[in-house]
Design a protein around this motif. Structure first.
Motif, PDB file in Angstrom:
ATOM      1  N   TRP A 144       0.832  -1.209   0.000  1.00 17.95           N
ATOM      2  CA  TRP A 144       0.000   0.000   0.000  1.00 17.95           C
ATOM      3  C   TRP A 144       0.868   1.261   0.000  1.00 17.95           C
ATOM      4  CZ3 TRP A 144      -4.780   0.215  -1.392  1.00 17.95           C
ATOM      5  CH2 TRP A 144      -5.670  -0.817  -1.116  1.00 17.95           C
ATOM      6  N   THR A 145       1.908   1.251   0.809  1.00 20.44           N
ATOM      7  CA  THR A 145       2.809   2.406   0.872  1.00 20.44           C
ATOM      8  C   THR A 145       3.487   2.634  -0.469  1.00 20.44           C
ATOM      9  OG1 THR A 145       3.230   1.923   3.213  1.00 20.44           O
ATOM     10  CG2 THR A 145       4.759   3.421   2.112  1.00 20.44           C
ATOM     11  N   ALA A 146       3.904   1.549  -1.102  1.00 19.96           N
ATOM     12  CA  ALA A 146       4.549   1.655  -2.414  1.00 19.96           C
ATOM     13  C   ALA A 146       3.598   2.214  -3.460  1.00 19.96           C
ATOM     14  CB  ALA A 146       5.065   0.282  -2.850  1.00 19.96           C
ATOM     15  N   LEU A 147       2.342   1.787  -3.415  1.00 20.78           N
ATOM     16  CA  LEU A 147       1.366   2.291  -4.382  1.00 20.78           C
ATOM     17  C   LEU A 147       1.098   3.781  -4.172  1.00 20.78           C
ATOM     18  CD1 LEU A 147      -1.178  -0.674  -4.566  1.00 20.78           C
ATOM     19  CD2 LEU A 147       0.186   0.245  -6.463  1.00 20.78           C
ATOM     20  N   MET A 148       1.022   4.213  -2.910  1.00 18.61           N
ATOM     21  CA  MET A 148       0.845   5.654  -2.665  1.00 18.61           C
ATOM     22  C   MET A 148       2.063   6.420  -3.157  1.00 18.61           C
ATOM     23  SD  MET A 148      -1.217   6.077   0.961  1.00 18.61           S
ATOM     24  CE  MET A 148      -0.042   5.174   1.978  1.00 18.61           C
ATOM     25  N   ASN A 149       3.237   5.847  -2.940  1.00 16.69           N
ATOM     26  CA  ASN A 149       4.465   6.468  -3.429  1.00 16.69           C
ATOM     27  C   ASN A 149       4.428   6.604  -4.944  1.00 16.69           C
ATOM     28  OD1 ASN A 149       6.976   7.574  -2.783  1.00 16.69           O
ATOM     29  ND2 ASN A 149       7.546   5.831  -1.528  1.00 16.69           N
ATOM     30  N   LEU A 150       4.001   5.551  -5.586  1.00 14.56           N
ATOM     31  CA  LEU A 150       3.925   5.555  -7.055  1.00 14.56           C
ATOM     32  C   LEU A 150       2.979   6.644  -7.550  1.00 14.56           C
ATOM     33  CD1 LEU A 150       3.636   2.467  -9.378  1.00 14.56           C
ATOM     34  CD2 LEU A 150       2.014   4.340  -9.617  1.00 14.56           C
ATOM     35  N   GLU A 151       1.786   6.696  -6.970  1.00 13.73           N
ATOM     36  CA  GLU A 151       0.807   7.684  -7.422  1.00 13.73           C
ATOM     37  C   GLU A 151       1.269   9.106  -7.124  1.00 13.73           C
ATOM     38  OE1 GLU A 151      -1.418   6.880  -9.347  1.00 13.73           O
ATOM     39  OE2 GLU A 151      -1.580   4.718  -8.994  1.00 13.73           O
ATOM     40  N   VAL A 163      -6.140   5.617  -4.052  1.00 11.67           N
ATOM     41  CA  VAL A 163      -5.342   4.612  -3.349  1.00 11.67           C
ATOM     42  C   VAL A 163      -5.370   4.877  -1.841  1.00 11.67           C
ATOM     43  CG1 VAL A 163      -3.018   3.682  -3.010  1.00 11.67           C
ATOM     44  CG2 VAL A 163      -3.841   4.166  -5.319  1.00 11.67           C
ATOM     45  N   PHE A 164      -5.247   6.130  -1.469  1.00 14.41           N
ATOM     46  CA  PHE A 164      -5.257   6.507  -0.061  1.00 14.41           C
ATOM     47  C   PHE A 164      -6.551   6.066   0.619  1.00 14.41           C
ATOM     48  CE2 PHE A 164      -6.405   9.917   3.061  1.00 14.41           C
ATOM     49  CZ  PHE A 164      -5.459   9.617   4.021  1.00 14.41           C
ATOM     50  N   GLU A 165      -7.683   6.341  -0.024  1.00 13.80           N
ATOM     51  CA  GLU A 165      -8.969   5.983   0.565  1.00 13.80           C
ATOM     52  C   GLU A 165      -9.140   4.477   0.657  1.00 13.80           C
ATOM     53  OE1 GLU A 165     -11.677   8.176  -1.881  1.00 13.80           O
ATOM     54  OE2 GLU A 165     -11.738   9.856  -0.470  1.00 13.80           O
ATOM     55  N   ALA A 166      -8.651   3.772  -0.358  1.00 13.03           N
ATOM     56  CA  ALA A 166      -8.716   2.308  -0.309  1.00 13.03           C
ATOM     57  C   ALA A 166      -7.842   1.767   0.814  1.00 13.03           C
ATOM     58  CB  ALA A 166      -8.282   1.720  -1.657  1.00 13.03           C
ATOM     59  N   ALA A 167      -6.668   2.362   0.987  1.00 13.21           N
ATOM     60  CA  ALA A 167      -5.757   1.921   2.051  1.00 13.21           C
ATOM     61  C   ALA A 167      -6.374   2.171   3.419  1.00 13.21           C
ATOM     62  CB  ALA A 167      -4.414   2.646   1.921  1.00 13.21           C
ATOM     63  N   LEU A 168      -7.101   3.268   3.569  1.00 14.03           N
ATOM     64  CA  LEU A 168      -7.759   3.555   4.839  1.00 14.03           C
ATOM     65  C   LEU A 168      -8.774   2.479   5.199  1.00 14.03           C
ATOM     66  CD1 LEU A 168      -8.444   7.413   4.601  1.00 14.03           C
ATOM     67  CD2 LEU A 168      -6.745   6.261   6.033  1.00 14.03           C
ATOM     68  N   GLN A 169      -9.423   1.924   4.178  1.00 12.07           N
ATOM     69  CA  GLN A 169     -10.430   0.900   4.412  1.00 12.07           C
ATOM     70  C   GLN A 169      -9.815  -0.436   4.828  1.00 12.07           C
ATOM     71  OE1 GLN A 169     -13.760   1.479   4.337  1.00 12.07           O
ATOM     72  NE2 GLN A 169     -13.272   3.627   3.925  1.00 12.07           N
ATOM     73  N   GLN A 170      -8.585  -0.679   4.409  1.00  9.09           N
ATOM     74  CA  GLN A 170      -7.972  -1.989   4.601  1.00  9.09           C
ATOM     75  C   GLN A 170      -6.922  -2.024   5.713  1.00  9.09           C
ATOM     76  OE1 GLN A 170      -9.035  -4.694   2.914  1.00  9.09           O
ATOM     77  NE2 GLN A 170     -10.560  -3.369   1.927  1.00  9.09           N
ATOM     78  N   ASN A 171      -6.602  -0.877   6.278  1.00 11.68           N
ATOM     79  CA  ASN A 171      -5.538  -0.798   7.276  1.00 11.68           C
ATOM     80  C   ASN A 171      -5.958   0.093   8.434  1.00 11.68           C
ATOM     81  OD1 ASN A 171      -2.966  -1.987   5.674  1.00 11.68           O
ATOM     82  ND2 ASN A 171      -4.156  -0.707   4.267  1.00 11.68           N
ATOM     83  N   PRO A 173      -6.317   3.248  10.023  1.00  9.45           N
ATOM     84  CA  PRO A 173      -6.308   4.561   9.355  1.00  9.45           C
ATOM     85  C   PRO A 173      -5.186   5.494   9.783  1.00  9.45           C
ATOM     86  CG  PRO A 173      -8.544   3.936   9.901  1.00  9.45           C
ATOM     87  CD  PRO A 173      -7.651   2.913  10.561  1.00  9.45           C
ATOM     88  N   ILE A 174      -4.926   5.575  11.084  1.00  3.71           N
ATOM     89  CA  ILE A 174      -3.913   6.530  11.543  1.00  3.71           C
ATOM     90  C   ILE A 174      -2.549   6.220  10.943  1.00  3.71           C
ATOM     91  CG2 ILE A 174      -3.272   5.277  13.657  1.00  3.71           C
ATOM     92  CD1 ILE A 174      -3.182   8.027  15.046  1.00  3.71           C
ATOM     93  N   GLY A 175      -2.241   4.951  10.772  1.00 10.66           N
ATOM     94  CA  GLY A 175      -0.963   4.565  10.183  1.00 10.66           C
ATOM     95  C   GLY A 175      -0.865   4.982   8.731  1.00 10.66           C
ATOM     96  N   ILE A 176      -1.967   4.872   8.000  1.00  7.11           N
ATOM     97  CA  ILE A 176      -1.979   5.263   6.592  1.00  7.11           C
ATOM     98  C   ILE A 176      -1.819   6.775   6.452  1.00  7.11           C
ATOM     99  CG2 ILE A 176      -3.376   5.317   4.490  1.00  7.11           C
ATOM    100  CD1 ILE A 176      -2.192   2.583   5.189  1.00  7.11           C
ATOM    101  N   PHE A 177      -2.454   7.527   7.328  1.00  6.99           N
ATOM    102  CA  PHE A 177      -2.261   8.981   7.320  1.00  6.99           C
ATOM    103  C   PHE A 177      -0.780   9.318   7.485  1.00  6.99           C
ATOM    104  CE2 PHE A 177      -6.813   9.588   7.870  1.00  6.99           C
ATOM    105  CZ  PHE A 177      -7.042  10.857   7.356  1.00  6.99           C
ATOM    106  N   PHE A 178      -0.141   8.694   8.452  1.00 11.84           N
ATOM    107  CA  PHE A 178       1.276   8.970   8.687  1.00 11.84           C
ATOM    108  C   PHE A 178       2.140   8.551   7.498  1.00 11.84           C
ATOM    109  CE2 PHE A 178       0.504   8.903  13.475  1.00 11.84           C
ATOM    110  CZ  PHE A 178       0.689  10.271  13.602  1.00 11.84           C
TER     111      PHE A 178
END
Length: 352
Positions: A144-151, A163-171, A173-178
């Motif tokens: 997920w982090t790599a995909l956000m990096n790519l985008e 990608v960010f919103e999808a990652a929030l649903q699957q992980n 949330p606070i970690g994805i924000f960081f």
């Protein structure tokens, strides 16, 4: 802008082109062990010591070694089979035996990025998320982090948001924000990072780490007054049990990025109310040592060894005091500290 929607140096390692750096501050997404980067959380721990340590330094080092060992084992397994993936077929064959290895999936993505085939790299990442076992949360998070990096680097604001919103649903949330804040910061999109932090102070207002990391971010941007205002805001919403720790964290930031004298004043105020908080005294000493002025540090040690603390705690501070004088003082001062330690022991014995 994102919306409010929810030493093994001799070991062989696989090397990729360094034209694309997969790592943000939180995960090692390149393959070599020495390319690991620290997360924003670890960054805050570097800048500010935790008053109430949840993990010892030894535990943190052990965790880091375990991460490095996992990466090495994946790479070593490939080398044992005499395989260095160079084509899509090579990667596909390797993934049949190691489908949960984010290291391998990220190599595959980097392979396509090196060829500037962005859509294919994106497709590999999406395939990885479908393939990696649901139990392998850490491996999925790396992807997920790599995909956000790519985008962030090759996509659009809309594709990154998706990608960010999808990652929030699957992980968590606070970690994805960081993670995304870290990505924005590394790519110098500081306004975007600021906006995300602002969202976090609303969505996670009772989380002290959010406020402290936001304060660190602003301090590093030279926004010292804005960081101080954050402290005043967070004390209005955080539970009282967190107030001391947060105040101390911001005081440490003053030593590093603001006005050390202000930080000193805060520590003095806190310690006047919590004189037996050994952790706070120790952090205060560390902060004062950074200033390179021995006499104020010596004064603090003298105050501490006069406190009515347990024998174990007093032993800790006498040991630190002696080490300090051995490094900064004279033979006479070293002798004085040793004598005071002896006097303390004798006084305890006489009381028994």
């Amino acid at each position: 802008m994102v919306s409010n929607s929810t030493d093994d140096s001799d070991k062989p390692t696989l090397k990729l082109s360094k034209k694309f750096d997969w790592s943000d501050e939180s995960a090692a997404l390149a393959v070599s062990e020495d390319q690991t980067a620290e997360s924003s959380e670890e960054e805050v721990e570097e800048e500010t010591q935790e008053p109430s340590r949840k993990k010892t330094k030894r535990q943190k080092r052990a965790g880091k070694r375990q991460d490095e060992t996992e990466v090495y084992q994946t790479e070593h397994s490939l080398l044992q089979h005499g395989v260095v993936p160079e084509t899509p077929d090579d990667f596909d064959r390797l993934l049949l035996s190691s489908p949960n290895s984010s290291v391998l999936w990220l190599q595959y993505m980097a392979y396509y990025l090196h060829l500037t085939e962005i859509d294919k790299a994106r497709g590999v990442g999406e395939r990885a998320l479908k393939t990696i076992s649901i139990r392998e949360e850490k491996e999925k998070l790396n992807v997920w982090t790599a995909l956000m990096n790519l985008e962030n680097l090759y996509g659009t604001e809309e594709s990154l948001l998706k990608v960010f919103e999808a990652a929030l649903q699957q992980n968590e949330p606070i970690g994805i924000f960081f993670k995304l804040i870290s990505i924005y910061s590394q790519s110098k999109k500081f306004d975007c990072a600021e906006q995300l932090y602002t969202q976090m102070t609303k969505r996670f207002s009772s989380n002290k780490d959010v406020w402290v990391k936001f304060g660190l971010f602003r301090m590093k941007q030279g926004q010292v007054e804005a960081a101080r205002k954050l402290l005043q805001r967070c004390l209005k919403v955080l539970p009282k049990r967190d107030h001391v720790d947060v105040i101390v964290k911001f005081a440490q930031l003053e030593f590093k990025f603001g006005e050390p004298e202000r930080g000193k004043t805060v520590f003095e105020s806190v310690l006047s109310n919590y004189p037996k908080r050994v952790d706070l005294w120790s952090i205060y000493i560390d902060m004062m040592l950074r200033l390179g002025e021995p006499e104020p540090v010596r004064d603090i040690f003298e105050r501490v060894i006069c406190l009515n603390l347990s024998t174990k705690k007093m032993k800790f501070f006498f040991k630190r005091y002696l080490e300090f004088e051995q490094k900064n003082g004279s033979d006479d001062k070293i002798a004085v500290v040793k004598q005071k330690a002896v006097d303390y022991v004798e006084s305890k014995i006489s009381q028994t």
